[in-house]
Design a protein around this motif. Structure first.
Motif, PDB file in Angstrom:
ATOM      1  N   PRO A   1     -58.837 -20.339  26.633  1.00 10.52           N
ATOM      2  CA  PRO A   1     -59.988 -19.537  26.197  1.00 10.52           C
ATOM      3  C   PRO A   1     -59.955 -19.203  24.716  1.00 10.52           C
ATOM      4  N   TYR A   2     -58.762 -19.079  24.153  1.00 11.43           N
ATOM      5  CA  TYR A   2     -58.661 -18.757  22.735  1.00 11.43           C
ATOM      6  C   TYR A   2     -59.017 -19.968  21.875  1.00 11.43           C
ATOM      7  N   ARG A   3     -58.581 -21.149  22.303  1.00 11.59           N
ATOM      8  CA  ARG A   3     -58.951 -22.374  21.577  1.00 11.59           C
ATOM      9  C   ARG A   3     -60.456 -22.597  21.645  1.00 11.59           C
TER      10      ARG A   3
ATOM     11  N   THR B   1     -42.168   3.344  18.202  1.00 15.47           N
ATOM     12  CA  THR B   1     -40.707   3.246  18.277  1.00 15.47           C
ATOM     13  C   THR B   1     -40.244   1.904  18.801  1.00 15.47           C
ATOM     14  N   LYS B   2     -41.210   1.003  19.045  1.00 15.97           N
ATOM     15  CA  LYS B   2     -40.931  -0.383  19.439  1.00 15.97           C
ATOM     16  C   LYS B   2     -40.254  -0.483  20.811  1.00 15.97           C
ATOM     17  N   ARG B   3     -40.496   0.501  21.657  1.00 19.63           N
ATOM     18  CA  ARG B   3     -39.999   0.417  23.035  1.00 19.63           C
ATOM     19  C   ARG B   3     -40.971  -0.344  23.923  1.00 19.63           C
ATOM     20  N   ALA B   4     -42.203  -0.494  23.480  1.00 21.41           N
ATOM     21  CA  ALA B   4     -43.217  -1.207  24.256  1.00 21.41           C
ATOM     22  C   ALA B   4     -44.090  -2.008  23.309  1.00 21.41           C
ATOM     23  N   ALA B   5     -44.791  -2.972  23.880  1.00 20.50           N
ATOM     24  CA  ALA B   5     -45.682  -3.824  23.086  1.00 20.50           C
ATOM     25  C   ALA B   5     -46.973  -4.043  23.854  1.00 20.50           C
ATOM     26  N   ARG B   6     -48.064  -4.200  23.114  1.00 21.77           N
ATOM     27  CA  ARG B   6     -49.352  -4.568  23.726  1.00 21.77           C
ATOM     28  C   ARG B   6     -49.523  -6.076  23.590  1.00 21.77           C
ATOM     29  N   ILE B   7     -49.664  -6.742  24.739  1.00 18.86           N
ATOM     30  CA  ILE B   7     -49.794  -8.198  24.722  1.00 18.86           C
ATOM     31  C   ILE B   7     -50.893  -8.624  25.692  1.00 18.86           C
ATOM     32  N   PRO B   8     -51.525  -9.784  25.461  1.00 18.78           N
ATOM     33  CA  PRO B   8     -52.416 -10.350  26.475  1.00 18.78           C
ATOM     34  C   PRO B   8     -51.561 -10.890  27.613  1.00 18.78           C
ATOM     35  N   ALA B   9     -51.795 -10.382  28.813  1.00 18.07           N
ATOM     36  CA  ALA B   9     -50.921 -10.741  29.934  1.00 18.07           C
ATOM     37  C   ALA B   9     -51.753 -11.172  31.132  1.00 18.07           C
ATOM     38  N   MET B  10     -51.607 -10.481  32.253  1.00 21.55           N
ATOM     39  CA  MET B  10     -52.270 -10.883  33.483  1.00 21.55           C
ATOM     40  C   MET B  10     -53.779 -10.969  33.300  1.00 21.55           C
TER      41      MET B  10
ATOM     42  N   ASN C   1     -57.016 -12.965  17.960  1.00 25.35           N
ATOM     43  CA  ASN C   1     -56.798 -13.045  19.409  1.00 25.35           C
ATOM     44  C   ASN C   1     -55.911 -14.232  19.770  1.00 25.35           C
ATOM     45  N   ALA C   2     -56.131 -15.369  19.116  1.00 24.66           N
ATOM     46  CA  ALA C   2     -55.311 -16.550  19.392  1.00 24.66           C
ATOM     47  C   ALA C   2     -53.861 -16.311  18.986  1.00 24.66           C
ATOM     48  N   MET C   3     -53.654 -15.627  17.874  1.00 23.42           N
ATOM     49  CA  MET C   3     -52.291 -15.337  17.424  1.00 23.42           C
ATOM     50  C   MET C   3     -51.590 -14.351  18.360  1.00 23.42           C
ATOM     51  N   CYS C   4     -52.335 -13.386  18.892  1.00 23.71           N
ATOM     52  CA  CYS C   4     -51.758 -12.467  19.873  1.00 23.71           C
ATOM     53  C   CYS C   4     -51.367 -13.202  21.151  1.00 23.71           C
ATOM     54  N   SER C   5     -52.172 -14.200  21.541  1.00 27.98           N
ATOM     55  CA  SER C   5     -51.855 -14.961  22.753  1.00 27.98           C
ATOM     56  C   SER C   5     -50.579 -15.774  22.590  1.00 27.98           C
ATOM     57  N   GLU C   6     -50.233 -16.119  21.356  1.00 27.60           N
ATOM     58  CA  GLU C   6     -48.983 -16.846  21.080  1.00 27.60           C
ATOM     59  C   GLU C   6     -47.790 -15.905  20.977  1.00 27.60           C
ATOM     60  N   GLY C   7     -48.055 -14.612  20.763  1.00 29.92           N
ATOM     61  CA  GLY C   7     -46.981 -13.663  20.516  1.00 29.92           C
ATOM     62  C   GLY C   7     -46.607 -13.574  19.054  1.00 29.92           C
ATOM     63  N   ALA C   8     -47.357 -14.225  18.170  1.00 33.69           N
ATOM     64  CA  ALA C   8     -47.065 -14.175  16.737  1.00 33.69           C
ATOM     65  C   ALA C   8     -47.571 -12.889  16.101  1.00 33.69           C
TER      66      ALA C   8
END
Length: 399
Positions: free
Chosen positions: A47-49, A14-23, A98-105
């Protein structure tokens, strides 16, 4: 509120939350409205580069592959489906995703079940309807420091730097931007929580089975963990890089570990305790295990309970002095403290530590208690869970 696995996936769909690489670059589920700020505050592309370079991909290769992935992942697809949709995919697509997730793309969307890390992926712009807002890291980190103070305080500069995975100086500047109230020994708390701190009382009878990498046990630097775990247990409760293991907290203090096994609607929860709980705490422990079973979508839960030897409590080495506060003078030390935790999609209070609440076990050998419970029905109202249980118990001792 405790959600079952399907409900957890529901806040994603439902797009109320998102999974992102964070802390510390771990994957977190966070509110969609705060995802851009959390992503910006904790972003670390290094680390992704490095992973891309190890895969033999330079910046131009990544740019071209990134474009192809965004075209292929217009709606949630598995890694294999994205791979098959690309014209010239690399053998290992993981470093690119993984690199694209770290950008938020790119966002991780759904896994086959609550226990799996095999997520589908979708382009953020298509899934959410817009790209992640670009927020300056300094501004985002200052905001995150305020949220951290509220959820985990009292804390130190070292605690925040470790939790967020940022440089110590950046962590100190972000906390100072909140103008926290200084306490003794380098501790600080959000000024709006200062009065509430004085009225805090222990939560007696509270038992928690915390999973691996739980946000509370991952919330403090090694020197700050004495509030809930004795130094003699650190090697049992954290791995070599500081990742917390599944832990049993009784009235705020670590008293054991736990694990589970099984599949489908049948699981076994194995609990290893260093101490013998009394009847009241034993009942709370069993209730907590059934809640965990419900979260894992199991209708038949077997509890195996074992007493294990507690590591010898050697005299702890004198800890180095904490980093001095940058602002103001220290106030007198307070005896009462309040601790908190983040739960992935919002912050919630966690009971404070209470030491000396259980008696250490002296007899040799071990005592195993096996409890079989079948959940025949359950309802959830707010934070209240009710389950009809058919319980059979047997006690056996082995040397």
């Amino acid at each position: 509120r405790l959600l079952k696995g399907a409900a957890v996936e529901g806040v994603i769909s439902t797009k109320r939350a998102a999974r992102i690489p964070a802390m510390r670059q771990k994957t977190f589920m966070v509110p969609m409205e705060t995802a851009p700020a959390i992503l910006a505050a904790t972003r670390n592309e290094s680390p992704y580069r490095s992973a891309l370079r190890r895969a033999g991909l330079d910046d131009e290769d990544y740019k071209n592959l990134r474009r192809e992935v965004l075209l292929a992942a217009g709606f949630p697809k598995t890694v294999d489906e994205i791979h098959d949709a690309m014209r010239s995919p690399p053998d290992d697509l993981g470093p690119v995703l993984n690199a694209m997730c770290s950008e938020g793309a790119l966002l991780r969307i759904k896994s086959p079940n609550i226990r799996s890390n095999d997520f589908t992926f979708a382009a953020t712009k298509v899934w959410v309807g817009k790209e992640m807002k670009n927020i300056p890291q300094e501004q985002a980190l200052a905001w995150l420091a305020g949220e951290y103070l509220t959820a985990f305080g009292p804390v130190t500069y070292e605690d925040f730097a470790w939790w967020a995975g940022v440089k110590p100086d950046d962590a100190a500047n972000a906390l100072d931007a909140q103008d926290p109230a200084p306490l003794a020994d380098g501790l600080m708390i959000h000024r709006r929580d200062e009065r509430a701190l004085e009225g805090t009382r222990p939560h007696l009878g509270r038992v928690s089975l915390l999973p691996k990498l739980d946000c509370y046990t991952m919330g403090y630097a090694p020197n700050g963990r004495a509030r809930f775990v004795h130094s003699s247990l650190l090697s049992e409760t954290y791995d070599g890089v500081g990742n917390a293991q599944p832990l049993v907290l009784i009235e705020g203090e670590v008293h054991g570990t736990w694990s589970f096994r099984g599949a489908g609607d049948r699981i076994t929860i194995a609990i290893q305790l260093y101490d013998a709980p009394g009847p009241r705490l034993q009942a709370a422990l069993e209730d907590e295990a059934h809640l965990v079973g419900g979260f894992l979508e199991a209708s038949n839960v077997t509890i195996e309970q074992e007493r294990v030897a507690r590591p010898a409590r050697r005299a702890a080495a004198k800890a180095p002095p904490r980093k001095a506060l940058k602002r103001g003078s220290l106030k007198p030390a307070r005896r009462k403290t309040r601790y908190g935790s983040g739960n992935g999609i919002g912050f919630s209070a966690v009971p404070p530590t209470r030491y000396g609440s259980m008696t250490a076990i002296s007899p040799p050998g071990r005592h195993t208690r096996r409890i079989s419970a079948k959940i025949t029905g359950d309802t959830c109202s707010g934070t209240s869970w009710k389950s009809k249980l058919a319980v059979t118990r047997s006690n056996d001792r082995s040397a």
